[in-house]
Motif scaffolding. Sequence first.
Motif, PDB file in Angstrom:
ATOM      1  N   LEU A   1      18.761  35.791  40.791  1.00  0.00           N
ATOM      2  CA  LEU A   1      18.969  34.387  40.424  1.00  0.00           C
ATOM      3  C   LEU A   1      20.382  33.971  40.812  1.00  0.00           C
ATOM      4  CD1 LEU A   1      17.386  33.765  36.905  1.00  0.00           C
ATOM      5  CD2 LEU A   1      16.390  33.437  39.168  1.00  0.00           C
ATOM      6  N   VAL A   2      20.507  32.714  41.249  1.00  0.00           N
ATOM      7  CA  VAL A   2      21.810  32.175  41.638  1.00  0.00           C
ATOM      8  C   VAL A   2      21.965  30.786  41.029  1.00  0.00           C
ATOM      9  CG1 VAL A   2      23.371  31.657  43.546  1.00  0.00           C
ATOM     10  CG2 VAL A   2      21.593  33.395  43.836  1.00  0.00           C
ATOM     11  N   CYS A   3      23.148  30.519  40.481  1.00  0.00           N
ATOM     12  CA  CYS A   3      23.438  29.204  39.909  1.00  0.00           C
ATOM     13  C   CYS A   3      24.030  28.296  40.973  1.00  0.00           C
ATOM     14  CB  CYS A   3      24.417  29.349  38.747  1.00  0.00           C
ATOM     15  SG  CYS A   3      24.836  27.771  37.950  1.00  0.00           S
TER      16      CYS A   3
ATOM     17  N   ASP B   1      19.612  49.524  51.237  1.00  0.00           N
ATOM     18  CA  ASP B   1      18.167  49.334  51.130  1.00  0.00           C
ATOM     19  C   ASP B   1      17.850  48.322  50.036  1.00  0.00           C
ATOM     20  OD1 ASP B   1      17.789  51.259  53.097  1.00  0.00           O
ATOM     21  OD2 ASP B   1      17.713  52.895  51.628  1.00  0.00           O
ATOM     22  N   VAL B   2      16.698  47.668  50.160  1.00  0.00           N
ATOM     23  CA  VAL B   2      16.261  46.710  49.145  1.00  0.00           C
ATOM     24  C   VAL B   2      14.775  46.919  48.850  1.00  0.00           C
ATOM     25  CG1 VAL B   2      17.975  44.917  49.596  1.00  0.00           C
ATOM     26  CG2 VAL B   2      15.891  44.986  50.964  1.00  0.00           C
ATOM     27  N   PRO B   3      14.355  46.641  47.597  1.00  0.00           N
ATOM     28  CA  PRO B   3      12.933  46.777  47.277  1.00  0.00           C
ATOM     29  C   PRO B   3      12.092  45.640  47.830  1.00  0.00           C
ATOM     30  CG  PRO B   3      14.173  46.049  45.358  1.00  0.00           C
ATOM     31  CD  PRO B   3      15.175  46.348  46.409  1.00  0.00           C
ATOM     32  N   SER B   4      12.710  44.455  48.041  1.00  0.00           N
ATOM     33  CA  SER B   4      11.976  43.310  48.584  1.00  0.00           C
ATOM     34  C   SER B   4      12.981  42.254  49.032  1.00  0.00           C
ATOM     35  CB  SER B   4      11.032  42.708  47.524  1.00  0.00           C
ATOM     36  OG  SER B   4      11.764  41.933  46.588  1.00  0.00           O
ATOM     37  N   VAL B   5      12.478  41.189  49.657  1.00  0.00           N
ATOM     38  CA  VAL B   5      13.357  40.099  50.112  1.00  0.00           C
ATOM     39  C   VAL B   5      13.823  39.233  48.954  1.00  0.00           C
ATOM     40  CG1 VAL B   5      12.282  40.015  52.382  1.00  0.00           C
ATOM     41  CG2 VAL B   5      11.394  38.546  50.541  1.00  0.00           C
ATOM     42  N   LEU B   6      13.303  39.460  47.747  1.00  0.00           N
ATOM     43  CA  LEU B   6      13.660  38.632  46.590  1.00  0.00           C
ATOM     44  C   LEU B   6      14.994  39.024  45.975  1.00  0.00           C
ATOM     45  CD1 LEU B   6      10.198  38.502  44.766  1.00  0.00           C
ATOM     46  CD2 LEU B   6      11.083  36.975  46.543  1.00  0.00           C
ATOM     47  N   THR B   7      15.570  40.135  46.408  1.00  0.00           N
ATOM     48  CA  THR B   7      16.804  40.621  45.793  1.00  0.00           C
ATOM     49  C   THR B   7      17.985  40.455  46.744  1.00  0.00           C
ATOM     50  OG1 THR B   7      16.694  42.893  46.636  1.00  0.00           O
ATOM     51  CG2 THR B   7      15.438  42.394  44.641  1.00  0.00           C
ATOM     52  N   TRP B   8      19.179  40.542  46.146  1.00  0.00           N
ATOM     53  CA  TRP B   8      20.368  40.560  46.990  1.00  0.00           C
ATOM     54  C   TRP B   8      20.465  41.890  47.735  1.00  0.00           C
ATOM     55  CZ3 TRP B   8      24.407  39.846  42.490  1.00  0.00           C
ATOM     56  CH2 TRP B   8      24.377  40.960  41.640  1.00  0.00           C
ATOM     57  N   ARG B   9      21.415  41.940  48.653  1.00  0.00           N
ATOM     58  CA  ARG B   9      21.571  43.151  49.466  1.00  0.00           C
ATOM     59  C   ARG B   9      23.048  43.513  49.527  1.00  0.00           C
ATOM     60  NH1 ARG B   9      18.117  44.174  55.035  1.00  0.00           N
ATOM     61  NH2 ARG B   9      18.123  46.454  54.853  1.00  0.00           N
ATOM     62  N   GLN B  10      23.345  44.755  49.257  1.00  0.00           N
ATOM     63  CA  GLN B  10      24.732  45.186  49.333  1.00  0.00           C
ATOM     64  C   GLN B  10      25.053  45.667  50.747  1.00  0.00           C
ATOM     65  OE1 GLN B  10      25.695  47.904  46.127  1.00  0.00           O
ATOM     66  NE2 GLN B  10      25.573  46.275  44.611  1.00  0.00           N
ATOM     67  N   TRP B  11      26.333  45.554  51.121  1.00  0.00           N
ATOM     68  CA  TRP B  11      26.773  45.919  52.467  1.00  0.00           C
ATOM     69  C   TRP B  11      28.100  46.667  52.398  1.00  0.00           C
ATOM     70  CZ3 TRP B  11      31.514  43.941  53.698  1.00  0.00           C
ATOM     71  CH2 TRP B  11      31.918  42.810  52.999  1.00  0.00           C
TER      72      TRP B  11
ATOM     73  N   GLU C   1      30.649  34.714  41.089  1.00  0.00           N
ATOM     74  CA  GLU C   1      29.874  35.757  40.418  1.00  0.00           C
ATOM     75  C   GLU C   1      28.709  35.213  39.606  1.00  0.00           C
ATOM     76  OE1 GLU C   1      32.641  38.033  38.155  1.00  0.00           O
ATOM     77  OE2 GLU C   1      33.614  38.899  39.918  1.00  0.00           O
ATOM     78  N   LEU C   2      28.335  33.945  39.811  1.00  0.00           N
ATOM     79  CA  LEU C   2      27.217  33.370  39.068  1.00  0.00           C
ATOM     80  C   LEU C   2      25.904  33.691  39.785  1.00  0.00           C
ATOM     81  CD1 LEU C   2      28.708  29.926  37.988  1.00  0.00           C
ATOM     82  CD2 LEU C   2      28.631  32.083  36.714  1.00  0.00           C
ATOM     83  N   ALA C   3      25.651  34.968  39.930  1.00  0.00           N
ATOM     84  CA  ALA C   3      24.423  35.482  40.524  1.00  0.00           C
ATOM     85  C   ALA C   3      24.137  36.824  39.877  1.00  0.00           C
ATOM     86  CB  ALA C   3      24.558  35.629  42.039  1.00  0.00           C
TER      87      ALA C   3
END
Length: 521
Positions: free
Chosen positions: A288-290, A463-473, A298-300
């Motif tokens: 979720l993002v505001c 790695d991510v479980p789905s496109v619905l989540t953020w991704r770290q780099w 950091e409002l995510a």
Amino acid sequence: MTTSSSRPRRGAHPRVRGAVAGLGAAALLLGTAHLVAAVVGRGSDPFLAVGDAVVRLSPPALTSAAIETFGSYDKVVLLAGVAVVLVAVAAASGAVAVSRLAVGAAVPVLLVLAALVAVLSAPGAGPLDVLPTVAGTLVAVPVFVLLVRAARAARAPSDDADVPAPAVSRRRFVGLAGAVAAVAAGLAGAGTAVASAVRDAVASREGLRLPAAAEPVGEVPAGARLVDTVPFRTPVDELYRVDTALTVPQVRAEDWRLRVHGLVDRPLELDWDSLTRTYEVVEREITLVCVSNPVGGELAGNVVWTGVRLADVLADAGVDPTADMLLSTSVDGWSASTPLEALLGDEDALLAFGIDRRPLPFEHGFPVRMVVPGLYGYVSATKWVVDLEVTRFADDEAYWTPRGYAAEAPVKTASRIDVPASFAQLEAGPVVVAGTAWHPALGIDRVEVRVDGGEWAEAELGDVPSVLTWRQWRWEWDASPGQHRLEVRATDAAGDTQTDERAEVAPDGATGWHSVAVTVT
């Protein structure tokens, strides 16, 4: 000649005692109102109603600035500000009333009228909502007059036998003011106790057992976390909270009802049991993002939600093909406008009742809220939801639309640098630069970093479980001595790279590349 020992010892100046009188009367008014509001309803408390009115009437720029500055503490700061103003006005009114009672009482009367306007202008307000303010005023006014008159007459007793005794001794005045304060505190405490007894939502939540999801979300992928300082799944107590509720609504699951109506073939009314037993329960991990999140903010947050598909509920109601908007409304009157195309046939938009496989916390919408991936919260994430109206954008508007925000607001591709922090002092040599990027509908395909406006370098993606989540780099930089500026940008799965054009959060989300300045020694 009169000696100093024969003069009356007046002690505190009468205006100081008058200020004490004003504060005592104000405390009594608020304590009485709080008790009555516990019975009538939380929205009728004048102190909170004034705060809510300030939130509603504040221009979007001021609201965004408050959220950016104070984050989840913005409501605490607002209520503290209202309290400071109230204390100042009450003290000043009492001080003036010692010499001119009518003038001193005029300002509190105006404040009471303003409080009544605030109460009646709240969404869903009714005639009974004025009772707490009226009751508090009726109790406080005679006490105010009594205390002011006592403040006028009070003085310390004289050692001179020829000086007559005061009508009210200073000690008696202090005792009277103390008694008023004690009664005010008792009334406020009783109001809190009554509210707890009338709406025992805490016990309801603690006794709730969530139904099992048909397909539970799996564990976090082993290669998902690349940033030591940011967990891939946000702890619930660290998930941002941004809403307009000064006090968190507390609704028992047993009392909750959801009305589905408007441009539908079959209007519905659902309670907790019918919602959780009629529809398949699912889990989704969603970021979720505001919309108030500034560039690099950091409002995510990324958490696992449990609920039922909004699409299933709307299918049961039968949506009119001419409709294009779902107007969702919270128990406190707040509303959001969600495009129906983001809901119909979508497997991921939820009426959520669980977070991290536990009942929602009150501040995050217990018992039921909306969660729609890919849209900013102000057009989708209605907490404490009690009403879903299928309608059209041409016919209705939600809370933030007339306040300068866009009616539709898809989340924009964004990225931020989490480490190193801005203005960090670093040593020359290998330095890990890492952060988070998101587009919780399309997903992130590429993240790039550059130093001092040079060439872009592609970062390693987690790695991510789905496109619905953020991704770290993560990217490793061979840092050389000097002052440097690091920048980041992300590209989503549709091939769109976030723009470098800076835009404020209003009307539909901030844009720009996040950057940090560091010094390497």
